[in-house]
Scaffold this motif. Structure first.
Motif, PDB file in Angstrom:
ATOM      1  N   PRO A 175       0.837  -1.208   0.000  1.00 32.53           N
ATOM      2  CA  PRO A 175       0.000   0.000   0.000  1.00 32.53           C
ATOM      3  C   PRO A 175       0.870   1.255   0.000  1.00 32.53           C
ATOM      4  CG  PRO A 175       0.117  -0.902   2.201  1.00 32.53           C
ATOM      5  CD  PRO A 175       0.871  -1.866   1.321  1.00 32.53           C
ATOM      6  N   ALA A 176       1.619   1.436  -1.082  1.00 41.43           N
ATOM      7  CA  ALA A 176       2.565   2.555  -1.149  1.00 41.43           C
ATOM      8  C   ALA A 176       2.156   3.527  -2.243  1.00 41.43           C
ATOM      9  CB  ALA A 176       3.969   2.030  -1.437  1.00 41.43           C
ATOM     10  N   PRO A 177       2.209   4.813  -1.962  1.00 42.66           N
ATOM     11  CA  PRO A 177       1.951   5.790  -3.019  1.00 42.66           C
ATOM     12  C   PRO A 177       3.111   5.808  -3.999  1.00 42.66           C
ATOM     13  CG  PRO A 177       2.727   6.895  -1.032  1.00 42.66           C
ATOM     14  CD  PRO A 177       2.557   5.449  -0.672  1.00 42.66           C
ATOM     15  N   THR A 178       2.852   6.307  -5.182  1.00 41.71           N
ATOM     16  CA  THR A 178       3.935   6.432  -6.149  1.00 41.71           C
ATOM     17  C   THR A 178       4.923   7.486  -5.679  1.00 41.71           C
ATOM     18  OG1 THR A 178       2.653   8.051  -7.413  1.00 41.71           O
ATOM     19  CG2 THR A 178       2.518   5.738  -8.100  1.00 41.71           C
ATOM     20  N   THR A 179       6.172   7.286  -6.039  1.00 45.26           N
ATOM     21  CA  THR A 179       7.249   8.191  -5.660  1.00 45.26           C
ATOM     22  C   THR A 179       7.818   8.834  -6.912  1.00 45.26           C
ATOM     23  OG1 THR A 179       7.834   6.830  -3.754  1.00 45.26           O
ATOM     24  CG2 THR A 179       9.509   8.343  -4.559  1.00 45.26           C
ATOM     25  N   MET A 180       7.928  10.149  -6.888  1.00 49.73           N
ATOM     26  CA  MET A 180       8.466  10.857  -8.049  1.00 49.73           C
ATOM     27  C   MET A 180       9.980  10.723  -8.103  1.00 49.73           C
ATOM     28  SD  MET A 180       8.459  14.918  -9.014  1.00 49.73           S
ATOM     29  CE  MET A 180       6.711  15.113  -8.675  1.00 49.73           C
ATOM     30  N   VAL A 181      10.481  10.360  -9.270  1.00 45.58           N
ATOM     31  CA  VAL A 181      11.917  10.413  -9.554  1.00 45.58           C
ATOM     32  C   VAL A 181      12.132  11.610 -10.463  1.00 45.58           C
ATOM     33  CG1 VAL A 181      13.878   9.220 -10.589  1.00 45.58           C
ATOM     34  CG2 VAL A 181      12.165   7.933  -9.291  1.00 45.58           C
ATOM     35  N   ALA A 182      13.065  12.480 -10.092  1.00 45.30           N
ATOM     36  CA  ALA A 182      13.205  13.753 -10.785  1.00 45.30           C
ATOM     37  C   ALA A 182      14.658  14.081 -11.060  1.00 45.30           C
ATOM     38  CB  ALA A 182      12.568  14.876  -9.970  1.00 45.30           C
ATOM     39  N   ALA A 183      14.862  14.906 -12.089  1.00 41.96           N
ATOM     40  CA  ALA A 183      16.166  15.508 -12.357  1.00 41.96           C
ATOM     41  C   ALA A 183      16.190  16.861 -11.667  1.00 41.96           C
ATOM     42  CB  ALA A 183      16.376  15.663 -13.863  1.00 41.96           C
ATOM     43  N   VAL A 184      17.113  17.041 -10.754  1.00 42.31           N
ATOM     44  CA  VAL A 184      17.191  18.253  -9.944  1.00 42.31           C
ATOM     45  C   VAL A 184      18.448  19.034 -10.333  1.00 42.31           C
ATOM     46  CG1 VAL A 184      17.270  19.172  -7.596  1.00 42.31           C
ATOM     47  CG2 VAL A 184      16.001  17.073  -8.073  1.00 42.31           C
ATOM     48  N   SER A 185      18.276  20.331 -10.547  1.00 44.54           N
ATOM     49  CA  SER A 185      19.401  21.194 -10.916  1.00 44.54           C
ATOM     50  C   SER A 185      19.170  22.578 -10.330  1.00 44.54           C
ATOM     51  CB  SER A 185      19.549  21.279 -12.439  1.00 44.54           C
ATOM     52  OG  SER A 185      18.347  21.748 -13.039  1.00 44.54           O
ATOM     53  N   LEU A 186      20.159  23.442 -10.435  1.00 44.69           N
ATOM     54  CA  LEU A 186      20.047  24.798  -9.899  1.00 44.69           C
ATOM     55  C   LEU A 186      19.214  25.671 -10.827  1.00 44.69           C
ATOM     56  CD1 LEU A 186      23.722  25.462  -8.712  1.00 44.69           C
ATOM     57  CD2 LEU A 186      21.717  25.083  -7.267  1.00 44.69           C
ATOM     58  N   ARG A 187      18.263  26.393 -10.260  1.00 43.50           N
ATOM     59  CA  ARG A 187      17.441  27.309 -11.051  1.00 43.50           C
ATOM     60  C   ARG A 187      18.277  28.441 -11.650  1.00 43.50           C
ATOM     61  NH1 ARG A 187      11.954  26.960 -10.746  1.00 43.50           N
ATOM     62  NH2 ARG A 187      11.052  25.638  -9.104  1.00 43.50           N
ATOM     63  N   SER A 188      19.349  28.810 -10.971  1.00 50.91           N
ATOM     64  CA  SER A 188      20.149  29.953 -11.415  1.00 50.91           C
ATOM     65  C   SER A 188      20.970  29.662 -12.664  1.00 50.91           C
ATOM     66  CB  SER A 188      21.087  30.400 -10.283  1.00 50.91           C
ATOM     67  OG  SER A 188      21.927  29.326  -9.878  1.00 50.91           O
ATOM     68  N   HIS A 189      21.017  28.397 -13.075  1.00 51.29           N
ATOM     69  CA  HIS A 189      21.811  28.031 -14.249  1.00 51.29           C
ATOM     70  C   HIS A 189      20.936  27.267 -15.238  1.00 51.29           C
ATOM     71  CE1 HIS A 189      24.814  28.704 -11.091  1.00 51.29           C
ATOM     72  NE2 HIS A 189      25.669  28.966 -12.060  1.00 51.29           N
TER      73      HIS A 189
END
Length: 358
Positions: A280-294
């Motif tokens: 009974p687990a919700p889905t987990t987001m996998v994401a590409a994370v980077s700096l907004r300033s670049h």
């Protein structure tokens, strides 16, 4: 006292004009002010003025008049290879910039977790190198907090993170790649792999290999089981290494927790199965994370596109970070326990049983 050479060296960067240098190269090639003017779409007086300005700045004569045009002087012949080299280097620079802008060349520094990035990443990089064989990719593997720290230090450009328990700061750009769901994995020849509906008590009686209790994935598993009132399995082997975990599953007949991408893209995936027990687990987001300033580089954009394509993920229409924060602000309610499982009396009982004994 400054020598004439030092004076010229100091004066050149400040006073040398690229337009005059361009005219010099054209006159040198065509041996004529008139022909150079035609090629450059300038008037002949403009060409004459540019050469005169260059000679004044260098304090030498570059051309001598001849019956059929001009010829370079000794100073002009000495200056010519360097002037031509400047434009050759600029041409190469333009080509390099075009290749980098098109994602055909360049360096990408990416940080990943042992899960779930490893299964997707080799396939995505292989696809990128099929069309851009000259790229260089540097991969760093670490835990979530370390990857976020390396992003801030700009040691890496992009980190592939599972956003179950870590929340990137406001200065981070979050691009959804795909959604994962927790599952129980086993070797294909494991006795429970043939069961159509194994129960949690059956799974608890098996031998387990687990990540250490101080890592994010362990906490994700613990929260998922707590939410359903399920006791944590007692594990025999503890390892942060995904290779060790997979080895124990494949060769020691143990069970473990995993994610969808592990089973579908892991090496030796034909030897693994997801047991038909729905956690009974919700889905987990996998994401590409980077700096907004670049702004992301073309290679980073290619990597994100390739992973989304592998996962069959459509381009998101809303900001992933905004959706993630909204999801976490919603109150959560315990999920019902699966059939055949008695809910734990208290979450603390499950949490206590989860900690390894010494």
């Amino acid at each position: 006292m400054e020598s004439p050479t030092d004076t010229l060296i100091r004066r050149l960067p400040r006073r040398l004009k690229m337009s005059e240098l361009r005219v010099f190269v054209a006159v040198l090639e065509h041996r004529s002010f008139r022909k150079a003017a035609a090629v450059l779409h300038l008037t002949q007086p403009a060409v004459t003025k540019a050469i005169a300005g260059l000679e004044e700045m260098l304090e030498v004569a570059l051309f001598d008049r001849a019956s059929d045009g001009v010829v370079p002087t000794a100073h002009g012949l000495s200056f010519a290879p360097r002037a031509v080299a400047v434009f050759e280097e600029l041409r190469r620079a333009a080509q390099e910039l075009a290749l980098v802008s098109g994602g055909k060349r360049g360096t990408l520094r990416v940080g990943i977790l042992p899960m779930p990035a490893i299964p997707f990443l080799p396939v995505a990089i292989r696809r990128m190198r099929e069309t851009s064989p000259d790229i260089f990719v540097s991969v760093f593997e670490g835990r979530e907090a370390e990857l976020l720290d390396r992003l801030h230090k700009r040691d890496i450009e992009v980190a592939i993170l599972r956003l179950a328990l870590v929340s990137p700061a406001e200065d981070m750009r979050v691009e959804r790649l795909f959604d994962e769901k927790l599952c129980v994995i086993a070797a294909r020849e494991h006795p429970l792999a043939a069961h159509k509906r194994p129960t949690w008590p059956q799974l608890l009686r098996e031998r387990w290999v687990m990540p250490p209790a101080d890592c994010y994935f362990y906490e994700h598993v613990l929260r998922t089981l707590d939410r359903a009132g399920l006791p944590m399995p007692t594990h025999m082997i503890e390892s942060f290494s995904i290779n060790i975990q997979f080895g124990m599953v494949l060769h020691a007949g143990m069970l473990s927790f995993g994610m969808r991408s592990q089973v579908e893209f892991a090496p030796g995936k034909s030897l693994l199965v997801r047991l038909p027990f729905e956690l009974p687990a919700p889905t987990t987001m996998v994401a590409a994370v980077s700096l907004r300033s670049h702004a992301p580089s073309p290679l980073a954009e290619q990597l994100v596109a390739q992973i989304r394509d592998l996962a069959g993920t459509e381009q998101p229409g809303a900001d992933a970070a905004t959706r993630l924060r909204a999801r976490r602000s919603e109150p959560s309610s315990p999920s019902p326990a699966p059939a055949g499982v008695q809910p734990a009396q208290h979450a603390s009982i499950a949490r206590a049983s989860a900690r390894p004994t010494t």
